[in-house]
Design an enzyme around this catalytic site. Sequence first.
Site, PDB file in Angstrom:
ATOM      1  N   ARG A  45       1.723 -39.096 -42.127  1.00 26.64           N
ATOM      2  CA  ARG A  45       2.004 -38.019 -42.282  1.00 26.64           C
ATOM      3  C   ARG A  45       2.392 -37.787 -43.863  1.00 26.64           C
ATOM      4  NH1 ARG A  45       1.779 -32.682 -41.557  1.00 26.64           N
ATOM      5  NH2 ARG A  45       3.709 -31.805 -40.828  1.00 26.64           N
ATOM      6  N   ARG A  50       3.411 -39.913 -48.326  1.00 27.83           N
ATOM      7  CA  ARG A  50       2.399 -39.856 -49.210  1.00 27.83           C
ATOM      8  C   ARG A  50       2.755 -40.404 -50.765  1.00 27.83           C
ATOM      9  NH1 ARG A  50      -2.405 -37.372 -48.697  1.00 27.83           N
ATOM     10  NH2 ARG A  50      -1.321 -35.611 -47.250  1.00 27.83           N
ATOM     11  N   GLU A 112      -5.869 -38.230 -34.868  1.00 28.91           N
ATOM     12  CA  GLU A 112      -6.498 -39.428 -35.510  1.00 28.91           C
ATOM     13  C   GLU A 112      -6.008 -40.518 -34.557  1.00 28.91           C
ATOM     14  OE1 GLU A 112      -6.133 -38.073 -40.213  1.00 28.91           O
ATOM     15  OE2 GLU A 112      -4.639 -39.747 -39.489  1.00 28.91           O
TER      16      GLU A 112
END
Length: 185
Positions: A45, A50, A112
């Site tokens: 996420r 990130r 995913e």
Amino acid sequence: MAFNPVTLILFFLSLIPGATLTPRTCDPSFRDPGLTTYDVFLSFRGGDTRQHFTDHLYKALTRAGIPTFRDDDEIRIGENIELEIQKAIQESKSSIIVFSKNYSSSRWCLDELSMIMERRRTVGHIVFPVFYDVDPSEVGKQTGQFGEEFAKLGKRFKYQMERVEGWRRALKEAANMERMVLEDS
């Protein structure tokens, strides 16, 4: 002695039976028909990890010469994101799933995950779950903040219960695998 979690992940990946995570040539035109495009597909996420853990992990994998798919580096503007993700999962030897508190608020992440776990069941795709500041039991049982986010998303997809149940199965399956649990400090 404290260990760097990224180093531990690289070490654990090297121990997985059947894993051949070895560096390849840097020439992008190199394509051995017997090899896949990526050794690792990263599922995470973005808003949660990130700029932190996932970025460090990605950089360590690429520095080690391990071809790694990360959506913001591999998908060009104008491409069909969903098809590119499916293709990348199909063309990867393994996946690292970085579960975080808001992972279950994203239908993209859960789709995913479902694809990754389906490949694991059908072709033995190697999967390594990392629980980043979230308890694996909350992921498997969809409880706590993770469960709250999942419930909100489930309401949005209430007319696609088969899809929601597929997400639930994949979450439970991943939570019961060998894994790494990390706390944000």
